[in-house]
Design a protein around this motif. Structure first.
Motif, PDB file in Angstrom:
ATOM      1  N   ASP A 282      -5.157 -12.984  -3.593  1.00 43.59           N
ATOM      2  CA  ASP A 282      -5.932 -12.699  -4.728  1.00 43.59           C
ATOM      3  C   ASP A 282      -5.180 -11.577  -5.495  1.00 43.59           C
ATOM      4  OD1 ASP A 282      -8.196 -14.250  -4.195  1.00 43.59           O
ATOM      5  OD2 ASP A 282      -9.296 -12.918  -3.139  1.00 43.59           O
ATOM      6  N   GLY A 283      -5.307 -11.855  -6.840  1.00 43.58           N
ATOM      7  CA  GLY A 283      -4.605 -10.824  -7.794  1.00 43.58           C
ATOM      8  C   GLY A 283      -3.200 -10.756  -7.490  1.00 43.58           C
ATOM      9  N   TRP A 284      -2.489 -12.037  -7.499  1.00 42.22           N
ATOM     10  CA  TRP A 284      -1.035 -12.000  -7.097  1.00 42.22           C
ATOM     11  C   TRP A 284      -0.190 -11.485  -8.310  1.00 42.22           C
ATOM     12  CZ3 TRP A 284       1.377 -17.423  -7.002  1.00 42.22           C
ATOM     13  CH2 TRP A 284       0.957 -18.338  -8.043  1.00 42.22           C
ATOM     14  N   THR A 285       0.917 -11.078  -7.963  1.00 42.99           N
ATOM     15  CA  THR A 285       1.799 -10.406  -8.769  1.00 42.99           C
ATOM     16  C   THR A 285       3.205 -11.658  -9.112  1.00 42.99           C
ATOM     17  OG1 THR A 285       3.359  -9.178  -7.219  1.00 42.99           O
ATOM     18  CG2 THR A 285       1.370  -8.080  -7.993  1.00 42.99           C
ATOM     19  N   VAL A 286       3.664 -11.079 -10.055  1.00 45.83           N
ATOM     20  CA  VAL A 286       5.013 -11.997 -10.379  1.00 45.83           C
ATOM     21  C   VAL A 286       5.922 -12.080  -9.110  1.00 45.83           C
ATOM     22  CG1 VAL A 286       5.220 -12.040 -12.916  1.00 45.83           C
ATOM     23  CG2 VAL A 286       5.898  -9.897 -11.757  1.00 45.83           C
ATOM     24  N   ASP A 287       6.051 -11.069  -8.424  1.00 48.45           N
ATOM     25  CA  ASP A 287       6.812 -11.102  -7.164  1.00 48.45           C
ATOM     26  C   ASP A 287       6.298 -12.021  -6.256  1.00 48.45           C
ATOM     27  OD1 ASP A 287       8.460  -9.086  -8.180  1.00 48.45           O
ATOM     28  OD2 ASP A 287       7.294  -7.373  -7.338  1.00 48.45           O
ATOM     29  N   ASP A 288       4.972 -12.030  -5.950  1.00 51.94           N
ATOM     30  CA  ASP A 288       4.378 -12.903  -5.027  1.00 51.94           C
ATOM     31  C   ASP A 288       4.429 -14.346  -5.539  1.00 51.94           C
ATOM     32  OD1 ASP A 288       3.218 -10.873  -3.437  1.00 51.94           O
ATOM     33  OD2 ASP A 288       1.312 -10.876  -4.892  1.00 51.94           O
ATOM     34  N   TYR A 289       4.403 -14.487  -6.898  1.00 56.60           N
ATOM     35  CA  TYR A 289       4.719 -15.749  -7.475  1.00 56.60           C
ATOM     36  C   TYR A 289       6.259 -16.271  -7.318  1.00 56.60           C
ATOM     37  CZ  TYR A 289       5.344 -19.064 -11.497  1.00 56.60           C
ATOM     38  OH  TYR A 289       5.626 -20.155 -12.400  1.00 56.60           O
ATOM     39  N   ALA A 290       7.260 -15.069  -7.211  1.00 54.82           N
ATOM     40  CA  ALA A 290       8.389 -15.782  -7.154  1.00 54.82           C
ATOM     41  C   ALA A 290       8.466 -16.028  -5.611  1.00 54.82           C
ATOM     42  CB  ALA A 290       9.587 -14.637  -7.309  1.00 54.82           C
ATOM     43  N   ASP A 291       8.014 -15.409  -4.654  1.00 52.64           N
ATOM     44  CA  ASP A 291       7.970 -15.666  -3.281  1.00 52.64           C
ATOM     45  C   ASP A 291       7.640 -17.114  -3.097  1.00 52.64           C
ATOM     46  OD1 ASP A 291       9.300 -13.639  -2.316  1.00 52.64           O
ATOM     47  OD2 ASP A 291       7.410 -12.384  -1.871  1.00 52.64           O
ATOM     48  N   VAL A 292       6.468 -17.330  -3.689  1.00 47.71           N
ATOM     49  CA  VAL A 292       5.843 -18.752  -3.432  1.00 47.71           C
ATOM     50  C   VAL A 292       6.666 -19.977  -4.114  1.00 47.71           C
ATOM     51  CG1 VAL A 292       3.834 -20.267  -4.237  1.00 47.71           C
ATOM     52  CG2 VAL A 292       3.257 -17.808  -3.601  1.00 47.71           C
ATOM     53  N   ALA A 293       7.302 -19.545  -5.280  1.00 49.89           N
ATOM     54  CA  ALA A 293       8.084 -20.435  -5.645  1.00 49.89           C
ATOM     55  C   ALA A 293       9.433 -20.823  -4.829  1.00 49.89           C
ATOM     56  CB  ALA A 293       8.619 -19.875  -7.292  1.00 49.89           C
ATOM     57  N   LYS A 294       9.857 -19.811  -4.225  1.00 49.23           N
ATOM     58  CA  LYS A 294      10.992 -19.811  -3.535  1.00 49.23           C
ATOM     59  C   LYS A 294      10.741 -20.788  -2.135  1.00 49.23           C
ATOM     60  CE  LYS A 294      13.415 -15.745  -4.789  1.00 49.23           C
ATOM     61  NZ  LYS A 294      13.677 -14.264  -4.457  1.00 49.23           N
ATOM     62  N   GLN A 295       9.629 -20.413  -1.646  1.00 50.01           N
ATOM     63  CA  GLN A 295       8.999 -21.214  -0.380  1.00 50.01           C
ATOM     64  C   GLN A 295       8.787 -22.606  -0.728  1.00 50.01           C
ATOM     65  OE1 GLN A 295       5.995 -19.103   2.017  1.00 50.01           O
ATOM     66  NE2 GLN A 295       6.537 -17.453   0.793  1.00 50.01           N
ATOM     67  N   LEU A 296       8.176 -22.788  -1.942  1.00 51.09           N
ATOM     68  CA  LEU A 296       8.087 -24.181  -2.213  1.00 51.09           C
ATOM     69  C   LEU A 296       9.460 -25.062  -2.818  1.00 51.09           C
ATOM     70  CD1 LEU A 296       4.685 -23.934  -4.297  1.00 51.09           C
ATOM     71  CD2 LEU A 296       5.020 -24.863  -2.097  1.00 51.09           C
ATOM     72  N   THR A 297      10.314 -24.285  -3.021  1.00 50.80           N
ATOM     73  CA  THR A 297      11.506 -25.262  -3.486  1.00 50.80           C
ATOM     74  C   THR A 297      11.891 -26.064  -2.180  1.00 50.80           C
ATOM     75  OG1 THR A 297      11.996 -23.576  -4.867  1.00 50.80           O
ATOM     76  CG2 THR A 297      13.658 -24.937  -4.254  1.00 50.80           C
ATOM     77  N   GLY A 298      12.435 -27.283  -2.606  1.00 47.76           N
ATOM     78  CA  GLY A 298      12.978 -28.110  -1.346  1.00 47.76           C
ATOM     79  C   GLY A 298      13.235 -29.450  -1.634  1.00 47.76           C
ATOM     80  N   GLU A 299      13.038 -30.553  -0.929  1.00 47.23           N
ATOM     81  CA  GLU A 299      13.286 -31.852  -1.212  1.00 47.23           C
ATOM     82  C   GLU A 299      12.377 -32.898  -1.061  1.00 47.23           C
ATOM     83  OE1 GLU A 299      17.200 -34.168  -0.105  1.00 47.23           O
ATOM     84  OE2 GLU A 299      17.910 -32.353  -1.342  1.00 47.23           O
ATOM     85  N   LYS A 300      12.388 -33.655  -1.636  1.00 44.03           N
ATOM     86  CA  LYS A 300      11.187 -34.905  -1.108  1.00 44.03           C
ATOM     87  C   LYS A 300      11.949 -36.056  -1.693  1.00 44.03           C
ATOM     88  CE  LYS A 300       6.733 -36.042  -0.984  1.00 44.03           C
ATOM     89  NZ  LYS A 300       5.431 -36.407  -1.426  1.00 44.03           N
ATOM     90  N   ASP A 301      11.768 -37.068  -1.035  1.00 45.57           N
ATOM     91  CA  ASP A 301      12.107 -38.444  -1.235  1.00 45.57           C
ATOM     92  C   ASP A 301      13.583 -38.533  -1.891  1.00 45.57           C
ATOM     93  OD1 ASP A 301       9.837 -39.019  -0.197  1.00 45.57           O
ATOM     94  OD2 ASP A 301       8.616 -39.125  -2.331  1.00 45.57           O
ATOM     95  N   GLY A 302      14.450 -37.682  -1.521  1.00 38.29           N
ATOM     96  CA  GLY A 302      15.839 -37.716  -2.017  1.00 38.29           C
ATOM     97  C   GLY A 302      15.802 -36.882  -3.214  1.00 38.29           C
ATOM     98  N   HIS A 303      14.869 -36.327  -3.982  1.00 46.72           N
ATOM     99  CA  HIS A 303      15.302 -35.471  -5.108  1.00 46.72           C
ATOM    100  C   HIS A 303      14.342 -34.043  -4.963  1.00 46.72           C
ATOM    101  CE1 HIS A 303      10.774 -35.199  -6.279  1.00 46.72           C
ATOM    102  NE2 HIS A 303      10.652 -36.434  -5.919  1.00 46.72           N
ATOM    103  N   THR A 304      15.112 -33.046  -5.792  1.00 53.55           N
ATOM    104  CA  THR A 304      14.752 -31.755  -5.623  1.00 53.55           C
ATOM    105  C   THR A 304      13.344 -31.474  -6.203  1.00 53.55           C
ATOM    106  OG1 THR A 304      17.161 -31.486  -6.576  1.00 53.55           O
ATOM    107  CG2 THR A 304      15.818 -29.384  -6.116  1.00 53.55           C
ATOM    108  N   VAL A 305      12.826 -30.833  -5.297  1.00 52.99           N
ATOM    109  CA  VAL A 305      11.390 -30.152  -5.551  1.00 52.99           C
ATOM    110  C   VAL A 305      11.609 -28.694  -6.252  1.00 52.99           C
ATOM    111  CG1 VAL A 305       9.036 -29.677  -5.128  1.00 52.99           C
ATOM    112  CG2 VAL A 305      10.286 -31.623  -4.205  1.00 52.99           C
ATOM    113  N   TYR A 306      11.224 -28.493  -7.239  1.00 51.08           N
ATOM    114  CA  TYR A 306      11.456 -27.011  -7.709  1.00 51.08           C
ATOM    115  C   TYR A 306      10.191 -26.428  -7.491  1.00 51.08           C
ATOM    116  CZ  TYR A 306      15.580 -28.568 -10.225  1.00 51.08           C
ATOM    117  OH  TYR A 306      16.960 -28.962 -10.476  1.00 51.08           O
ATOM    118  N   GLY A 307      10.170 -24.968  -6.864  1.00 48.85           N
ATOM    119  CA  GLY A 307       8.929 -24.272  -6.645  1.00 48.85           C
ATOM    120  C   GLY A 307       8.366 -24.111  -8.006  1.00 48.85           C
ATOM    121  N   ALA A 308       8.681 -23.940  -9.124  1.00 51.65           N
ATOM    122  CA  ALA A 308       7.961 -23.662 -10.106  1.00 51.65           C
ATOM    123  C   ALA A 308       8.631 -24.183 -11.255  1.00 51.65           C
ATOM    124  CB  ALA A 308       7.709 -22.060 -10.265  1.00 51.65           C
TER     125      ALA A 308
END
Lengths: 460, 297
Positions: free
Chosen positions: A186-212
């Protein structure tokens, strides 16, 4: 003999040319006359059958997403005023097309404008009829939620009525969040946002998934300043200079780190695919895990035919700069309906405008448009906006939490000096910055200096 | 006979050319003169004549401090330098090859000419797909042959202009090739025959007969290509809109932007006149040069 023959030929040709012109003007005259007589007849006797008045409305929503239903419903009830809806794509090219069509005298009685800078530009160019008259004001008081509060005035005058309440926020791929076990604080900040983006970055079906995707509609960075400061976030208190040197704009700009480190979709990709205008294709093809959204975008999430996907979309508000900094300005009154100041059918246009704002507004739910009408039912709107298989496509609870957040406040712009220029400058400078051509300091400094100049030029 | 005709106006002839002239006056002459007048005013076309005010040379002065206009001029010049030499050389080679006996000659000729007659919009959309940095065929091909740092093409400040140049070369090839082929028909076969007798190989013949004999064609193509290049608009407007940043802003596109996006018709008109003067003077210089080398023959 030959000469005479050719002379006759030429004369015939010339005559046909002249006849062509003559006929046209003659027919124009007659239509004008019939129009006049029509009006006269209408006045003297309402029951006399006459040719129906024709209205043309230009809007940015695809006809099949609601406007056609609205227009059909109106046309059935009002045989004497027949409306035609024309869709223009709400991007630079589409808006230029609308402007030039109006300029060339094409019949456009009502049209939609989606941003305040364009509204200002159109008002300055004399394209929009003023709505200061009592009949308009009375209608607004009676029917529109807020009774005119929060409507954009240009030079202290009302020129258009917003048709929808448009909350915005961040939409996220819930399946990806669940996979990584992430919950949005709740009430997340840009730092939290950046963290989430980093964690969400990965790969799916052979293509890059960007966190944000840190670029939002129009090619601007996430508009964190407006969520904190509300209307006029581009201007200082006095309204005589721009605000690009504030920490809020710095926070928006700082998110570029995510792009540099590969956690956000690179601007090159965004630009060459024109995702800065409509970002949903990248989200729905799971190339980015979160992107900014506005309620209208949900019509594409529902469109499984063109955007097949099998994940659930969830929602969150915009992140704020620091813990405890309130950012409740995450909604605006938008989709400004404007009357062409050169329309020949202003009375009929007003009748139809009233319909669009009241009874007709329910047809626009399908397009993700939440009505401003006092009597509109938000529950019903939500139902239609999320569609029949809402549970499969959306995190309904999260949607309601974001859209019906009781703290939500509306962004109201009151200062418009040099606004179109300012937005253009900010866009240009953002482009250069996100492409790595300028540093953050240069970016904000250039934006400020150039905008200040534009504002000064307008208020001097 | 001649003196008689001089006094008497030939009305048939006048009437024959009148429709064309009326059209010319209404649709070309008047707008051109009007734009000259507009270029000295501040004119928001949406406000009509009430919104018009006379500003003298202000528009012209502003142009030379407007970094966007200067960038547009620079990009136009880069565009010319980057496309025209390649275009001329390539089309001359292709024309020579197609002029000789090749497999499926007519089909190949048609193939080369197709881009020239295709719609700019269709071409642009297809090339945008090809240029897509991650999913486009071009970059996938480059990655397949082992290039790791593939260009960002339309989304990159450095590569957007070259990307547009490639499209422009590809589009212009057909027309240039056809003109060159016509030029090749005009070369006396006897020259080649005698060169052959003297023992010249095909490269030597190309270098010493074809190239010099085509020089007037080359000159014609140079002028038309440079003029055409200054008018580059469609591909730029559709594929990049002049961006990213200032990377692909060209004069014609900026004129359009100033006139129809910013509603500054006066400024747009004055830029159009500068463009006209620019093209006109380049053409004049070229005529001078042509006169000189015509005498050499």
């Amino acid at each position: 003999m030959k000469k005479i023959l050719s002379l006759i030929l030429v004369i015939v040709m010339m005559c046909s040319l002249l006849v062509g012109c003559g006929e046209q003007s003659a027919s124009e005259e007659t239509t004008e006359k019939t129009n006049q007589t029509e009006k006269a007849e209408n006045k003297s006797n309402n029951e006399t059958k006459t040719e129906p008045t024709k209205l043309v409305v230009w809007g940015g929503v695809p006809a099949e997403s609601g406007p056609q239903d609205l227009v059909d419903a109106w046309n059935n009830e009002n045989p004497d005023i027949q409306v035609e809806y024309v869709r223009f794509v709400n991007d630079d090219t589409g808006n230029t097309k609308l402007d030039t069509a109006i300029l060339s005298g094409e019949q456009i009685d009502l049209f939609f404008t989606y941003t305040v800078d364009l509204l200002k530009k159109r008002v300055d160019s004399g394209m929009v009829e003023s709505l200061e008259d009592a009949k308009y004001q009375d209608f607004i008081k009676e029917n529109i939620a807020g009774e005119g509060e929060g409507m954009v005035l240009i030079d202290d005058q009302l020129y258009s009525i917003p048709t929808v309440r448009e909350p915005f926020g961040i939409m996220l791929n819930k399946n990806m969040l669940d996979e990584k076990g992430i919950t949005i604080p709740d009430g997340w900040t840009v730092d939290d946002y950046a963290d989430v983006a980093k964690q969400l970055t990965g790969e799916k079906d052979g293509h890059t998934v960007y966190g944000a995707n840190i670029i939002q509609g129009g090619g601007y960075p996430l508009d964190i300043p407006v969520t904190i400061n509300g209307g006029d976030s581009y201007y200082n208190e006095a309204g005589n200079a721009s605000n690009f040197d504030t920490p809020e704009f710095d926070a928006s700009a700082s998110l570029k780190v995510l792009m540099d480190e590969g956690y956000a979709m690179p601007y090159e990709e965004i630009f060459s695919r024109k995702l800065q205008v409509y970002a949903h294709p990248a989200f729905l093809s799971e190339e980015v895990a979160m992107t900014s959204f506005s309620a209208w975008m949900l019509r594409y999430v529902k469109d499984l035919e063109n955007y097949p996907h099998d994940f659930v979309t969830t929602f969150a508000p915009y992140p704020t700069t620091e813990n405890g900094v309130e950012n409740n300005y995450q909604a605006s009154l938008n989709n400004y309906i404007c009357m062409n100041s050169n329309s020949d059918e202003k009375d009929a246009a007003w009748e139809f405008m009233k319909y669009w704002l009241t009874d007709g507004s329910k047809y626009m739910y399908k397009a993700g448009k939440i009505s401003v009408w006092k009597e509109a039912d938000p529950e019903e709107a939500t139902k239609v906006i999320l569609g029949d298989n809402a549970e499969e496509l959306f995190d309904v609870e999260a949607y309601k939490a974001v859209i019906f957040n009781p703290d939500l406040e509306y962004i109201v712009d009151t200062i418009t000096a040099g606004y179109p220029q300012l937005k253009e400058i900010y866009k240009e400078e953002s482009e250069m910055y996100f492409l790595g051509e300028t540093t953050k300091e240069e970016y904000l400094k250039n934006s400020k200096e150039r905008s200040d100049k534009a504002i000064q030029a307008e208020i001097k | 006979m001649a003196s008689k005709n001089k006094k008497k106006i030939n009305w048939t002839a006048v009437l024959f050319i009148a429709p064309n002239y009326i059209g010319f006056i209404i649709f070309i002459l008047f707008p051109v003169l009007f734009s000259l007048f507009v270029s000295f005013t501040d004119f928001n076309i949406f406000k009509g004549f009430e919104g018009m005010s006379f500003v003298g040379f202000e528009n012209f002065i502003r142009m030379f401090t407007d970094e966007w206009f200067l960038a547009a001029v620079k990009n136009n010049l880069l565009f010319i330098i980057g496309t025209i030499p390649i275009l001329i050389i390539l089309s001359m080679i292709i024309a020579t090859i197609l002029n000789n006996k090749v497999y499926c000659k007519n089909f190949m000729r048609a193939l080369v000419f197709i881009p020239y007659i295709s719609s700019v919009v269709a071409i642009s959309v297809v090339w945008m797909k090809l240029y897509n940095p991650s999913q486009g065929q071009i970059n996938q091909l480059l990655m397949a042959i082992g290039i790791e740092n593939t260009p960002g093409w339309l989304g990159s400040v450095d590569w957007a202009l070259p990307a547009l140049m490639i499209v422009s070369i590809w589009m212009g090839l057909g027309y240039n090739t056809v003109v060159y082929m016509a030029g090749l028909q005009g070369i006396n076969k006897a020259l080649y025959e005698s060169a052959q007798i003297d023992g010249a190989n095909s490269v030597q013949m190309f270098r010493h007969i074809t190239v010099p004999m085509l020089s007037s064609t080359t000159f014609f193509l140079m002028i038309t290509n440079i003029i055409g290049s200054f008018q580059t608009f469609g591909t730029v407007n559709i594929m990049t809109g002049g961006g990213p940043g200032k990377a692909t802003t060209v004069i014609a596109q900026y004129i359009y932007k100033a006139g129809f996006r910013y509603h500054e018709m006066g400024y747009a008109a004055s830029m159009a006149w500068i463009l006209l003067i620019g093209i006109f003077s380049i053409t004049l210089i070229q005529w001078k040069i042509q006169k000189r080398f015509e005498n050499n023959f």
